[in-house]
Design an enzyme around this catalytic site. Structure first.
Site, PDB file in Angstrom:
ATOM      1  N   PRO A 278      -3.059 -32.724 -56.089  1.00 26.70           N
ATOM      2  CA  PRO A 278      -2.129 -33.654 -55.437  1.00 26.70           C
ATOM      3  C   PRO A 278      -0.692 -33.160 -55.292  1.00 26.70           C
ATOM      4  CG  PRO A 278      -2.470 -34.317 -57.703  1.00 26.70           C
ATOM      5  CD  PRO A 278      -3.367 -33.123 -57.481  1.00 26.70           C
ATOM      6  N   CYS A 279      -0.509 -32.119 -54.483  1.00 26.30           N
ATOM      7  CA  CYS A 279       0.852 -31.622 -54.263  1.00 26.30           C
ATOM      8  C   CYS A 279       1.695 -32.617 -53.473  1.00 26.30           C
ATOM      9  CB  CYS A 279       0.815 -30.262 -53.567  1.00 26.30           C
ATOM     10  SG  CYS A 279      -0.015 -30.270 -51.965  1.00 26.30           S
ATOM     11  N   HIS A 280       1.060 -33.631 -52.869  1.00 27.53           N
ATOM     12  CA  HIS A 280       1.825 -34.646 -52.135  1.00 27.53           C
ATOM     13  C   HIS A 280       2.669 -35.505 -53.069  1.00 27.53           C
ATOM     14  CE1 HIS A 280      -1.997 -36.614 -53.254  1.00 27.53           C
ATOM     15  NE2 HIS A 280      -1.300 -37.733 -53.306  1.00 27.53           N
TER      16      HIS A 280
END
Length: 297
Positions: free
Chosen positions: A265-267
């Site tokens: 989850p780099c968001h």
């Protein structure tokens, strides 16, 4: 081993250059290192080039780029080494041509820097079968691909052919096969579960991941897995959690290189001022993901 070579007089910092901002001198020093990736460069050599003491050049270079001058040069050598492997050189020839000096210097660093044995990296996935599938989701077309170890690729795009080209570039010598259950019975279920997560806000599927990258990238990506849904962190905070508080730019770069959307989850990483920052698959997708994960949404 430290170099006994003294920079040529015309390579030393000039009087005009000595008045340049330190940040500009670090950029010039990075270019100097880039022009000599296979030469042994001591901190004394580098300090002489930009008119700074060895200890200061070490400190300010790391502040500017997130890594030491030596690590920067090692990364340049490693990049040269990877390119040589891809063009068909033997592992041993590529190691020496890249300036590593010995096989053990690369093989000893393989787990930390390459994320896989050097010969496997150079083969571009040779001998592996990677199953892939595409599905239209609420965030657009998604392609997911998996090895027998787990999901190695999950990317959004506008065109299936373009996504397949991207997958082929990432794993240039692997055998890519469309998933029809018999090729990868799990993959269809995984992509369906991820689609449900995106469109119906069901829990994010807990699927095995085949994470491949440099050691630093892998550390960042694995740390991202600990950022819980509904939580956001800044690139600065992520660097601190990693134990590399000055490597903010390098952390941001690793987030940008993540090839497994949503599952890693780099968001959930924002700029320090709370703005979205960048996102490989577009800021609109990042915004939608964060809105869906916001508590009470």
């Amino acid at each position: 081993m430290a170099s006994s070579r003294t920079p040529m007089r015309d390579e030393r910092v000039s009087e005009a250059e000595s008045s340049m901002p330190v940040a500009d001198r670090m950029v010039a020093l990075a270019r100097y290192i880039e022009s000599r990736p296979d030469e042994p460069l001591s901190l004394a050599d580098l300090g002489a080039v930009v008119g700074l003491s060895p200890s200061r050049v070490q400190r300010v270079f790391k502040e500017a780029f997130g890594v030491s001058p030596k690590a920067y040069q090692d990364a340049l050598r490693l990049n040269h080494y990877k390119k040589a492997l891809r063009t068909g050189q033997t592992v041993t020839d590529a190691i020496y041509d890249a300036g590593f000096g010995s096989v053990s210097r690369v093989y000893g660093k393989a787990d930390r820097q390459v994320g896989m044995p050097p010969s496997s990296y150079g083969k571009g996935g040779e001998g592996e079968i990677i199953a892939y599938a595409c599905r239209r989701t609420s965030l657009g077309l998604l392609m997911m691909a998996a090895t027998d170890q787990g999901v190695c690729f999950a990317e959004f795009g506008d065109d299936e052919a373009a996504l397949q080209d991207q997958l082929q570039r990432e794993f240039s010598k692997a055998r890519l096969v469309p998933s029809e259950a018999k090729a990868s019975p799990e993959l269809d279920a995984w992509i369906a579960a991820l689609d449900e997560h995106l469109s119906q806000n069901t829990p994010r599927p807990d699927v095995p991941l085949d994470i491949r990258g440099t050691a630093f990238q892998t550390r960042v990506w694995k740390l991202l897995l600990s950022v819980r849904e509904g939580e956001v962190v800044s690139y600065t905070e992520l660097a601190k959690r990693l134990g590399e508080p000055k490597a903010v730019r390098a952390v941001a770069s690793a987030c940008g290189r993540n090839r497994i959307a949503v599952l890693i989850p780099c968001h959930r990483v924002l700029r320090s001022d709370g703005s979205l920052g960048g996102y490989r698959w577009g800021l609109n997708r990042k915004r939608q993901l964060l809105e869906r994960e916001r508590p009470g949404s």
